[in-house]
Design a protein around this motif. Structure first.
Motif, PDB file in Angstrom:
ATOM      1  N   ALA A   6       0.834  -1.199   0.000  1.00  0.00           N
ATOM      2  CA  ALA A   6       0.000   0.000   0.000  1.00  0.00           C
ATOM      3  C   ALA A   6       0.875   1.258   0.000  1.00  0.00           C
ATOM      4  O   ALA A   6       0.571   2.232  -0.688  1.00  0.00           O
ATOM      5  CB  ALA A   6      -0.914   0.000   1.218  1.00  0.00           C
ATOM      6  N   ALA A   7       1.972   1.228   0.756  1.00  0.00           N
ATOM      7  CA  ALA A   7       2.885   2.368   0.797  1.00  0.00           C
ATOM      8  C   ALA A   7       3.474   2.641  -0.576  1.00  0.00           C
ATOM      9  O   ALA A   7       3.557   3.786  -1.017  1.00  0.00           O
ATOM     10  CB  ALA A   7       3.993   2.120   1.821  1.00  0.00           C
ATOM     11  N   LYS A   8       3.877   1.571  -1.259  1.00  0.00           N
ATOM     12  CA  LYS A   8       4.452   1.726  -2.599  1.00  0.00           C
ATOM     13  C   LYS A   8       3.422   2.315  -3.560  1.00  0.00           C
ATOM     14  O   LYS A   8       3.730   3.199  -4.356  1.00  0.00           O
ATOM     15  CB  LYS A   8       4.958   0.373  -3.105  1.00  0.00           C
ATOM     16  N   GLN A   9       2.201   1.837  -3.446  1.00  0.00           N
ATOM     17  CA  GLN A   9       1.134   2.313  -4.324  1.00  0.00           C
ATOM     18  C   GLN A   9       0.791   3.784  -4.027  1.00  0.00           C
ATOM     19  O   GLN A   9       0.491   4.543  -4.942  1.00  0.00           O
ATOM     20  CB  GLN A   9      -0.103   1.431  -4.135  1.00  0.00           C
ATOM     21  N   LEU A  10       0.863   4.171  -2.756  1.00  0.00           N
ATOM     22  CA  LEU A  10       0.545   5.542  -2.373  1.00  0.00           C
ATOM     23  C   LEU A  10       1.727   6.496  -2.513  1.00  0.00           C
ATOM     24  O   LEU A  10       1.574   7.710  -2.420  1.00  0.00           O
ATOM     25  CB  LEU A  10       0.049   5.576  -0.922  1.00  0.00           C
ATOM     26  N   GLY A  11       2.913   5.935  -2.686  1.00  0.00           N
ATOM     27  CA  GLY A  11       4.103   6.765  -2.819  1.00  0.00           C
ATOM     28  C   GLY A  11       4.572   7.336  -1.488  1.00  0.00           C
ATOM     29  O   GLY A  11       5.111   8.446  -1.447  1.00  0.00           O
ATOM     30  N   ILE A  12       4.341   6.586  -0.403  1.00  0.00           N
ATOM     31  CA  ILE A  12       4.785   7.021   0.910  1.00  0.00           C
ATOM     32  C   ILE A  12       5.815   6.033   1.444  1.00  0.00           C
ATOM     33  O   ILE A  12       5.965   4.935   0.904  1.00  0.00           O
ATOM     34  CB  ILE A  12       3.608   7.146   1.910  1.00  0.00           C
ATOM     35  N   HIS A  13       6.502   6.424   2.491  1.00  0.00           N
ATOM     36  CA  HIS A  13       7.503   5.549   3.098  1.00  0.00           C
ATOM     37  C   HIS A  13       6.784   4.377   3.774  1.00  0.00           C
ATOM     38  O   HIS A  13       5.728   4.567   4.392  1.00  0.00           O
ATOM     39  CB  HIS A  13       8.326   6.333   4.122  1.00  0.00           C
ATOM     40  N   PRO A  14       7.333   3.162   3.647  1.00  0.00           N
ATOM     41  CA  PRO A  14       6.685   2.003   4.270  1.00  0.00           C
ATOM     42  C   PRO A  14       6.478   2.146   5.779  1.00  0.00           C
ATOM     43  O   PRO A  14       5.472   1.678   6.315  1.00  0.00           O
ATOM     44  CB  PRO A  14       7.638   0.847   3.974  1.00  0.00           C
ATOM     45  N   ARG A  15       7.396   2.807   6.472  1.00  0.00           N
ATOM     46  CA  ARG A  15       7.216   2.989   7.919  1.00  0.00           C
ATOM     47  C   ARG A  15       5.967   3.823   8.227  1.00  0.00           C
ATOM     48  O   ARG A  15       5.298   3.598   9.231  1.00  0.00           O
ATOM     49  CB  ARG A  15       8.440   3.648   8.539  1.00  0.00           C
ATOM     50  N   THR A  16       5.661   4.778   7.355  1.00  0.00           N
ATOM     51  CA  THR A  16       4.453   5.581   7.540  1.00  0.00           C
ATOM     52  C   THR A  16       3.227   4.689   7.433  1.00  0.00           C
ATOM     53  O   THR A  16       2.308   4.780   8.251  1.00  0.00           O
ATOM     54  CB  THR A  16       4.386   6.709   6.491  1.00  0.00           C
ATOM     55  N   ALA A  17       3.224   3.816   6.455  1.00  0.00           N
ATOM     56  CA  ALA A  17       2.096   2.897   6.281  1.00  0.00           C
ATOM     57  C   ALA A  17       1.965   1.961   7.479  1.00  0.00           C
ATOM     58  O   ALA A  17       0.855   1.727   7.971  1.00  0.00           O
ATOM     59  CB  ALA A  17       2.260   2.086   4.997  1.00  0.00           C
ATOM     60  N   TYR A  18       3.090   1.447   7.971  1.00  0.00           N
ATOM     61  CA  TYR A  18       3.046   0.566   9.140  1.00  0.00           C
ATOM     62  C   TYR A  18       2.520   1.314  10.368  1.00  0.00           C
ATOM     63  O   TYR A  18       1.754   0.770  11.163  1.00  0.00           O
ATOM     64  CB  TYR A  18       4.431  -0.016   9.435  1.00  0.00           C
ATOM     65  N   ARG A  19       2.909   2.575  10.518  1.00  0.00           N
ATOM     66  CA  ARG A  19       2.428   3.384  11.641  1.00  0.00           C
ATOM     67  C   ARG A  19       0.927   3.591  11.528  1.00  0.00           C
ATOM     68  O   ARG A  19       0.190   3.484  12.510  1.00  0.00           O
ATOM     69  CB  ARG A  19       3.164   4.728  11.688  1.00  0.00           C
ATOM     70  N   TRP A  20       0.441   3.862  10.310  1.00  0.00           N
ATOM     71  CA  TRP A  20      -0.992   4.044  10.106  1.00  0.00           C
ATOM     72  C   TRP A  20      -1.751   2.768  10.445  1.00  0.00           C
ATOM     73  O   TRP A  20      -2.821   2.815  11.045  1.00  0.00           O
ATOM     74  CB  TRP A  20      -1.276   4.464   8.670  1.00  0.00           C
ATOM     75  N   VAL A  21      -1.210   1.635  10.049  1.00  0.00           N
ATOM     76  CA  VAL A  21      -1.858   0.350  10.341  1.00  0.00           C
ATOM     77  C   VAL A  21      -1.911   0.131  11.853  1.00  0.00           C
ATOM     78  O   VAL A  21      -2.944  -0.270  12.395  1.00  0.00           O
ATOM     79  CB  VAL A  21      -1.136  -0.817   9.637  1.00  0.00           C
ATOM     80  N   SER A  22      -0.814   0.396  12.540  1.00  0.00           N
ATOM     81  CA  SER A  22      -0.818   0.189  13.989  1.00  0.00           C
ATOM     82  C   SER A  22      -1.763   1.169  14.678  1.00  0.00           C
ATOM     83  O   SER A  22      -2.426   0.818  15.659  1.00  0.00           O
ATOM     84  CB  SER A  22       0.593   0.284  14.571  1.00  0.00           C
ATOM     85  N   GLN A  23      -1.867   2.406  14.167  1.00  0.00           N
ATOM     86  CA  GLN A  23      -2.826   3.363  14.729  1.00  0.00           C
ATOM     87  C   GLN A  23      -4.249   2.879  14.494  1.00  0.00           C
ATOM     88  O   GLN A  23      -5.104   3.002  15.371  1.00  0.00           O
ATOM     89  CB  GLN A  23      -2.645   4.743  14.110  1.00  0.00           C
ATOM     90  N   TYR A  24      -4.500   2.328  13.337  1.00  0.00           N
ATOM     91  CA  TYR A  24      -5.832   1.800  13.041  1.00  0.00           C
ATOM     92  C   TYR A  24      -6.153   0.618  13.946  1.00  0.00           C
ATOM     93  O   TYR A  24      -7.268   0.508  14.466  1.00  0.00           O
ATOM     94  CB  TYR A  24      -5.942   1.385  11.574  1.00  0.00           C
TER      95      TYR A  24
END
Length: 78
Positions: A6-24
């Motif tokens: 998802a991070a690659k598809q959104l063009g964001i850093h993977p750590r940001t995506a992992y942080r969002w998942v953990s927040q969710y």
């Protein structure tokens, strides 16, 4: 889909995506609402703030060292 994909598809850093998942996972009702307070608690109270403001108004040319000493004298026992 993984967080990394998802991070690659959104063009964001993977750590940001992992942080969002953990927040969710921590608070599924809203990732933008903070469910848990993070960080240090405030050390100074409203009484401290009032003391600082009053001291500065009475002594406009006070230094940081003098202000710190004044706070220590006022709140040494608390």
């Amino acid at each position: 889909m993984t967080a990394a994909a998802a991070a690659k598809q959104l063009g964001i850093h993977p750590r940001t995506a992992y942080r969002w998942v953990s927040q969710y996972n921590a608070c599924p009702d809203g990732i933008f609402d903070s469910c848990k307070k993070v960080g240090l608690k405030y050390i100074l109270t409203e009484e401290h703030k009032t003391t600082v403001i009053n001291f500065i108004e009475a002594n406009p040319s006070v230094t940081v060292v003098e202000m710190t000493e004044h706070l220590l004298k006022q709140f040494h026992d608390t």
